[in-house]
Write an enzyme that holds these catalytic residues in place. Structure first.
Site, PDB file in Angstrom:
ATOM      1  N   ASP A   8       0.880  -1.156   0.000  1.00 17.31           N
ATOM      2  CA  ASP A   8       0.000   0.000   0.000  1.00 17.31           C
ATOM      3  C   ASP A   8       0.928   1.219   0.000  1.00 17.31           C
ATOM      4  O   ASP A   8       2.117   1.099   0.293  1.00 17.31           O
ATOM      5  CB  ASP A   8      -0.888  -0.030   1.250  1.00 17.31           C
ATOM      6  CG  ASP A   8      -1.801   1.181   1.340  1.00 17.31           C
ATOM      7  OD1 ASP A   8      -2.315   1.621   0.301  1.00 17.31           O
ATOM      8  OD2 ASP A   8      -1.984   1.695   2.461  1.00 17.31           O
ATOM      9  N   LEU A   9       0.386   2.383  -0.293  1.00 13.70           N
ATOM     10  CA  LEU A   9       1.233   3.581  -0.354  1.00 13.70           C
ATOM     11  C   LEU A   9       1.130   4.438   0.911  1.00 13.70           C
ATOM     12  O   LEU A   9       2.090   4.572   1.664  1.00 13.70           O
ATOM     13  CB  LEU A   9       0.856   4.411  -1.588  1.00 13.70           C
ATOM     14  CG  LEU A   9       1.555   5.766  -1.751  1.00 13.70           C
ATOM     15  CD1 LEU A   9       3.064   5.611  -1.819  1.00 13.70           C
ATOM     16  CD2 LEU A   9       1.036   6.478  -2.999  1.00 13.70           C
ATOM     17  N   ASP A  10      -0.052   4.981   1.134  1.00 12.72           N
ATOM     18  CA  ASP A  10      -0.202   5.930   2.234  1.00 12.72           C
ATOM     19  C   ASP A  10      -0.222   5.200   3.575  1.00 12.72           C
ATOM     20  O   ASP A  10      -1.030   4.310   3.802  1.00 12.72           O
ATOM     21  CB  ASP A  10      -1.492   6.733   2.051  1.00 12.72           C
ATOM     22  CG  ASP A  10      -1.378   8.127   2.614  1.00 12.72           C
ATOM     23  OD1 ASP A  10      -0.254   8.548   2.923  1.00 12.72           O
ATOM     24  OD2 ASP A  10      -2.409   8.807   2.740  1.00 12.72           O
ATOM     25  N   THR A  16       0.703  10.756   3.827  1.00 12.27           N
ATOM     26  CA  THR A  16       0.083  11.996   3.345  1.00 12.27           C
ATOM     27  C   THR A  16      -1.323  12.153   3.918  1.00 12.27           C
ATOM     28  O   THR A  16      -2.111  12.948   3.416  1.00 12.27           O
ATOM     29  CB  THR A  16       0.026  12.029   1.797  1.00 12.27           C
ATOM     30  OG1 THR A  16      -0.841  10.977   1.339  1.00 12.27           O
ATOM     31  CG2 THR A  16       1.409  11.854   1.194  1.00 12.27           C
ATOM     32  N   LYS A  44      -9.648   5.958   5.602  1.00 12.47           N
ATOM     33  CA  LYS A  44      -8.359   5.338   5.295  1.00 12.47           C
ATOM     34  C   LYS A  44      -8.516   4.152   4.355  1.00 12.47           C
ATOM     35  O   LYS A  44      -9.322   3.263   4.595  1.00 12.47           O
ATOM     36  CB  LYS A  44      -7.670   4.857   6.577  1.00 12.47           C
ATOM     37  CG  LYS A  44      -6.946   5.940   7.343  1.00 12.47           C
ATOM     38  CD  LYS A  44      -6.327   5.431   8.617  1.00 12.47           C
ATOM     39  CE  LYS A  44      -5.148   4.517   8.382  1.00 12.47           C
ATOM     40  NZ  LYS A  44      -4.452   4.165   9.629  1.00 12.47           N
ATOM     41  N   SER A 115      -2.572   0.604  -4.287  1.00 10.66           N
ATOM     42  CA  SER A 115      -3.095   1.765  -3.572  1.00 10.66           C
ATOM     43  C   SER A 115      -4.331   2.304  -4.266  1.00 10.66           C
ATOM     44  O   SER A 115      -4.419   2.292  -5.491  1.00 10.66           O
ATOM     45  CB  SER A 115      -2.029   2.866  -3.510  1.00 10.66           C
ATOM     46  OG  SER A 115      -2.582   4.079  -3.056  1.00 10.66           O
ATOM     47  N   ALA A 116      -5.271   2.809  -3.463  1.00  8.27           N
ATOM     48  CA  ALA A 116      -6.464   3.438  -4.025  1.00  8.27           C
ATOM     49  C   ALA A 116      -6.149   4.814  -4.596  1.00  8.27           C
ATOM     50  O   ALA A 116      -6.980   5.427  -5.259  1.00  8.27           O
ATOM     51  CB  ALA A 116      -7.546   3.559  -2.955  1.00  8.27           C
ATOM     52  N   LYS A 146     -10.858  -1.917  -1.698  1.00 10.01           N
ATOM     53  CA  LYS A 146     -10.552  -2.667  -0.494  1.00 10.01           C
ATOM     54  C   LYS A 146     -11.751  -2.583   0.459  1.00 10.01           C
ATOM     55  O   LYS A 146     -12.404  -1.556   0.502  1.00 10.01           O
ATOM     56  CB  LYS A 146      -9.312  -2.078   0.192  1.00 10.01           C
ATOM     57  CG  LYS A 146      -8.059  -2.083  -0.682  1.00 10.01           C
ATOM     58  CD  LYS A 146      -6.935  -1.299  -0.011  1.00 10.01           C
ATOM     59  CE  LYS A 146      -5.731  -1.161  -0.933  1.00 10.01           C
ATOM     60  NZ  LYS A 146      -4.644  -0.373  -0.341  1.00 10.01           N
ATOM     61  N   GLU A 170       0.420  -3.343   4.660  1.00  7.89           N
ATOM     62  CA  GLU A 170      -0.732  -2.447   4.785  1.00  7.89           C
ATOM     63  C   GLU A 170      -0.790  -1.794   6.153  1.00  7.89           C
ATOM     64  O   GLU A 170      -0.307  -2.361   7.135  1.00  7.89           O
ATOM     65  CB  GLU A 170      -2.033  -3.231   4.580  1.00  7.89           C
ATOM     66  CG  GLU A 170      -2.637  -3.111   3.192  1.00  7.89           C
ATOM     67  CD  GLU A 170      -3.367  -1.797   2.957  1.00  7.89           C
ATOM     68  OE1 GLU A 170      -3.406  -0.943   3.866  1.00  7.89           O
ATOM     69  OE2 GLU A 170      -3.896  -1.626   1.851  1.00  7.89           O
ATOM     70  N   ASP A 171      -1.409  -0.604   6.204  1.00 13.24           N
ATOM     71  CA  ASP A 171      -1.583   0.077   7.491  1.00 13.24           C
ATOM     72  C   ASP A 171      -3.041   0.213   7.874  1.00 13.24           C
ATOM     73  O   ASP A 171      -3.352   0.743   8.939  1.00 13.24           O
ATOM     74  CB  ASP A 171      -0.951   1.477   7.445  1.00 13.24           C
ATOM     75  CG  ASP A 171      -1.794   2.453   6.636  1.00 13.24           C
ATOM     76  OD1 ASP A 171      -2.050   3.569   7.125  1.00 13.24           O
ATOM     77  OD2 ASP A 171      -2.194   2.098   5.514  1.00 13.24           O
TER      78      ASP A 171
END
Length: 216
Positions: A8-10, A16, A44, A115-116, A146, A170-171
């Site tokens: 995942d990115l964020d 961000t 999120k 990532s979304a 997701k 993932e977070d």
């Protein structure tokens, strides 16, 4: 033995979230809706349009806009978000990320982004890590967000890895559920929230031993 990493990115590569919150809060305010950081947590990991729908429902305005109007509102939010990202740089990488990606490259482990965020390519370029990733899933190609596993399955396929041979990072709870539904090993990244279903949870990538991970 695992042979692919899906990120995942964020919240995993960078954070961000504060910029998303500012942009969503400003948009909501312009519509007469007040959101706080607690509500923002519910956004999120989900897509831009799904986030907008949640905000409109929260303000009891879900039936006040046409699809075209909602798309314009989502674009307005994104325009502000992108402006806020203008100063993003390598210093905004989360702890351990660059070293972890460099080690993955040394071990010839392909990596992809699930990532979304439609801004993922631009963000990764600003962070100086775009070249570490073999593929970035385009959220526009997805039928479901997701916690559906679709994005993780596509991310694995894009780098030639079977989902059950991949590790997902993932977070967010929705992301962990998607990773597990795809049949992957799930690494949860959070120092504050317990991510149910994660196979292992750490506060940051600095806590992980890449060679141990590869033998799972």
């Amino acid at each position: 033995m695992k042979n692919g990493f899906i990120f995942d990115l964020d919240g995993v590569i960078t954070d961000t979230a504060k910029f998303h919150y500012i942009a969503w809060k400003d948009l909501a305010q312009s519509l007469g809706i007040t959101i706080d950081e607690t509500f923002n947590e519910t956004l999120k990991g989900i897509s831009r349009m799904d986030s907008l729908d949640k905000i409109l429902a929260y303000g009891q305005r879900e039936n006040d806009f046409t699809l075209a109007e909602k798309e314009a509102l989502a674009q307005k939010k994104n325009d502000e978000y992108v402006k806020l990202l203008a100063d993003l740089s390598e210093t905004d990488l989360l702890p351990g990320v660059h070293d972890f990606l460099a080690q993955a490259k040394e071990h010839n482990i392909p990596c992809s982004i699930a990532s979304a965020s439609k801004n993922a390519p631009m963000i990764l370029e600003k962070l100086g890590v775009l070249d570490f990733f073999g593929h970035i899933v385009d959220p526009e190609t997805l039928k479901k967000g997701k916690p559906d596993p679709e994005i993780f399955v596509k991310a694995a396929e894009s780098i030639g890895v079977a989902p059950n041979d991949a590790i997902g990072f993932e977070d967010a709870q929705a992301g962990i559920e998607g990773i597990k539904a795809a049949g992957m090993y799930a690494v949860g990244i959070s120092a504050t929230e317990v991510l149910a279903g994660a196979d292992i949870q750490v506060a940051s990538l600095t806590e992980l031993d890449i060679e141990q991970l590869l033998t799972i």
